[in-house]
Scaffold this motif. Structure first.
Motif, PDB file in Angstrom:
ATOM      1  N   UNK A  45       0.856  -1.177   0.000  1.00 17.20           N
ATOM      2  CA  UNK A  45       0.000   0.000   0.000  1.00 17.20           C
ATOM      3  C   UNK A  45       0.892   1.227   0.000  1.00 17.20           C
ATOM      4  N   UNK A  46       0.634   2.149  -0.904  1.00 22.72           N
ATOM      5  CA  UNK A  46       1.452   3.350  -0.977  1.00 22.72           C
ATOM      6  C   UNK A  46       0.721   4.587  -0.457  1.00 22.72           C
ATOM      7  N   UNK A  48      -1.538   7.696  -0.214  1.00 21.21           N
ATOM      8  CA  UNK A  48      -1.964   8.589  -1.279  1.00 21.21           C
ATOM      9  C   UNK A  48      -0.840   8.922  -2.251  1.00 21.21           C
ATOM     10  N   UNK A  49       0.285   8.236  -2.106  1.00 23.27           N
ATOM     11  CA  UNK A  49       1.370   8.418  -3.073  1.00 23.27           C
ATOM     12  C   UNK A  49       1.023   7.585  -4.282  1.00 23.27           C
ATOM     13  N   UNK A  50      -0.057   7.944  -4.934  1.00 24.77           N
ATOM     14  CA  UNK A  50      -0.625   7.108  -5.981  1.00 24.77           C
ATOM     15  C   UNK A  50       0.284   6.909  -7.179  1.00 24.77           C
ATOM     16  N   UNK A  51       1.175   7.858  -7.425  1.00 25.42           N
ATOM     17  CA  UNK A  51       2.045   7.718  -8.586  1.00 25.42           C
ATOM     18  C   UNK A  51       3.002   6.547  -8.414  1.00 25.42           C
ATOM     19  N   UNK A  52       3.329   6.258  -7.170  1.00 24.37           N
ATOM     20  CA  UNK A  52       4.229   5.139  -6.900  1.00 24.37           C
ATOM     21  C   UNK A  52       3.637   3.813  -7.325  1.00 24.37           C
ATOM     22  N   UNK A  55       4.397   3.186 -10.984  1.00 21.45           N
ATOM     23  CA  UNK A  55       5.830   3.229 -11.265  1.00 21.45           C
ATOM     24  C   UNK A  55       6.551   2.065 -10.598  1.00 21.45           C
ATOM     25  N   UNK A  79      -3.857  10.497 -13.118  1.00 21.68           N
ATOM     26  CA  UNK A  79      -2.732  11.121 -12.424  1.00 21.68           C
ATOM     27  C   UNK A  79      -1.412  10.493 -12.825  1.00 21.68           C
TER      28      UNK A  79
END
Lengths: 296, 280
Positions: A45-46, A48-52, A55, A79
């Motif tokens: 689980x990242x 709210x660092x959703x871009x991670x 990637x 995003x």
């Protein structure tokens, strides 16, 4: 859909030891609770660092893992679009993206979480596959088939319950062909029946795989029909309507009505109200088709 | 490899890279020059009797290898030159850098033996390295993941999401080099968008930061890595002060060469100073 996903993803992960689940918060809402509890070492689980989420998936692939990236479709694709393009689609990595909140299915969570341009941005990407189940049986089937298929795949889901579709009577010759998917397919079936009562010959086609689009199949479904309609809970730009427009133009014959969000955002509201307000409910679709036919 | 050999290798790699970029007609000469010692330390440096980055040119994609992921994607020519030198592919391929039809693309490409991840744009390699490090931890493997970032990349929000996650997941197998050349395309980083104090930022995000005052000193770089290996349960940031265009006297410390190839006469002058001729 979420309930099915919750069960199926654990089953898949048990069978395929390289499956990992990546998410950016909301996993407990989007069907990963059981996964996180039973297979915690394969769950990431990242927050709210959703871009991670997307990637990092590329890094997992280097070590032979099969990442399932789960989240709200609009955010996951939107995003992270550049990441999706550069790190996943360009090198053509086997990453499965499960996007909830398709169309207006998350009505009251507002425009920010609705996915009404997701297909346009996904369609534009080379190597991207797009699957849209229309009922729970189809969804289960797709999840399993996906494991034997390679490449960046976007599975577009809503958090609504989709009843199993009955077989729709296939007309041999149709004057009007309606192409649709997901929850809109259900509405399209009802509309088709209404039109048949009026003596029209109507065929409804489930476009459960938007990309790559089976052009041969679509052309054969078009048959000799001169009136074509697409119905999608998505903008009329860039989604199913555009895909069909490309084919109809290539074919050089036929009129096309694209039913969908007419280049506008929706609003916060209950899904059924939103469908009604934006012409995506049975009556709305029916009226638009009648009006389209009236212009003959 | 002894430091004196490393220095000779540095001159050779500089020549190879500058020639390739000039031939391509496009490339980031200045930035490439800034990371030469960092990458050479990784690929040729030795600690405790063994090479820092475990690799086998006969086994690209080897399960036991260590990883070098460039987040500063446009320094790929340096990585390519090194991989060719190590024997992953023939050096003659460098002549086709960034040309249509070549696998040696502008950023690292997985299609090239020795490259693990395709990184086409800035700020992405770091996140890919995060995933790689997570996957290794998941499998309880001891492979290391090295990644190289430009200081200007720290202007991107995405970097901090990665930094946060790396510390959260205690990725002590992740070592990030910051190539702090202090310049970006438009000018000095501090003038364009001040990134503040790198050490303080990474430490506040839960990383161990090791500062390398001269990012072109092999001794200092090796020393920094030796200290990095003593760190556990935290990712490590090796903050290196570098000079853009290092090794090219007229380009050192100038932002102008950051994203440009050298012209023919410039190249000839540099090569003669590096005491090497342009190899075809």
């Amino acid at each position: 859909m979420i309930r099915i996903f919750e069960e199926e993803i654990v089953g898949l992960a048990r069978k395929h030891r390289n499956v990992v689940a990546l998410c950016g918060d909301f996993s407990t809402k989007l069907g990963l609770t059981r996964f996180s509890e039973t297979l915690p070492e394969r769950y990431f689980n990242f927050g709210l660092g959703e871009e991670n989420v997307l990637a990092a998936a590329s890094g997992f692939v280097v070590r032979g893992k099969l990442p399932f990236v789960v989240g709200y479709a609009g955010t996951l694709l939107g995003e992270n679009w550049k990441i999706l393009r550069d790190l996943v689609c360009y090198p053509n990595l086997n990453v499965k993206i499960v996007g909830f909140g398709a169309g207006l299915s998350v009505g009251q969570e507002g425009v920010g979480l609705q996915a009404t341009e997701d297909l346009a941005i996904a369609r534009a990407l080379p190597n991207m596959k797009i699957l849209i189940p229309a009922d729970e049986a189809e969804f289960s089937f797709m999840l399993r088939e996906m494991m034997d298929d390679y490449g960046p795949t976007y599975l577009r889901l809503g958090d609504f319950e989709l009843p199993v579709l009955a077989q729709n009577g296939q007309q041999d010759d149709a004057d009007l062909v309606i192409f649709s998917f997901g929850i809109m397919l259900h509405n399209s079936y009802v509309v088709a029946e209404m039109l048949r009562q009026e003596g029209m010959r109507v065929r409804v086609v489930n476009v459960s795989q938007l990309k790559p689009l089976d052009e041969q199949l679509v052309k054969s479904m078009l048959g000799g029909a001169r009136q074509v309609v697409t119905v999608e809970d998505h903008s009329v730009h860039g989604g199913l309507g555009s895909a069909l427009a490309e084919l109809v133009a290539d074919r050089g014959a036929g009129r096309l009505l694209r039913v969908g969000l007419k280049d506008r955002f929706a609003e916060s509201g209950k899904t059924s109200d939103l469908h009604r307000r934006y012409g995506l409910n049975v009556d709305g679709i029916y009226q638009q088709i009648k009006s389209f036919l009236g212009k003959l | 490899m002894r430091v004196s050999d490393l220095e000779k290798k540095a001159a050779q790699i500089r020549a190879d890279v500058l020639a390739a970029i000039s031939h391509a007609g496009s490339g980031y000469s200045g930035s490439c020059m800034a990371v030469v010692e960092i990458l050479l330390t990784l690929y040729y440096g030795e600690l405790f009797g063994r090479r820092l980055v475990k690799l086998d040119p006969m086994k690209p994609g080897w399960d036991e290898q260590d990883y070098v992921i460039l987040s500063e994607y446009f320094t790929a020519p340096v990585q390519y030159a090194i991989l060719a030198d190590l024997g992953f592919f023939d050096k003659s391929e460098l002549r086709f850098l960034m040309q249509a039809g070549s696998n040696l693309t502008t950023g690292p490409s997985m299609k090239v033996p020795g490259v693990s991840l395709t990184v086409p744009a800035i700020g992405q390699g770091f996140a890919g390295a995060l995933g790689l490090a997570l996957a290794l931890k998941m499998d309880r493997r001891s492979n290391k993941v090295y990644t190289v970032l430009a200081d200007s990349e720290l202007q991107k929000g995405r970097i901090w999401e990665v930094a946060m996650a790396a510390a959260h997941y205690k990725l002590d197998n992740l070592i990030a080099f910051i190539d702090n050349s202090a310049f970006q395309y438009d000018g000095p980083v501090r003038a364009i968008m001040d990134i503040g104090v790198v050490q303080a930022k990474f430490e506040s995000f839960g990383w161990k930061v090791i500062q390398v005052v001269d990012g072109h000193s092999f001794d200092q770089l090796l020393d920094g890595l030796e200290r990095a290996f003593t760190v556990s349960r935290q990712p490590v940031c090796i903050w290196c002060h570098t000079t853009k265009g290092k090794g090219v006297e007229f380009a050192e410390g100038k932002s102008g060469y950051h994203a440009l190839p050298l012209s023919e006469p410039e190249l000839r002058e540099v090569l003669s100073r590096l005491n090497l001729s342009e190899k075809s």
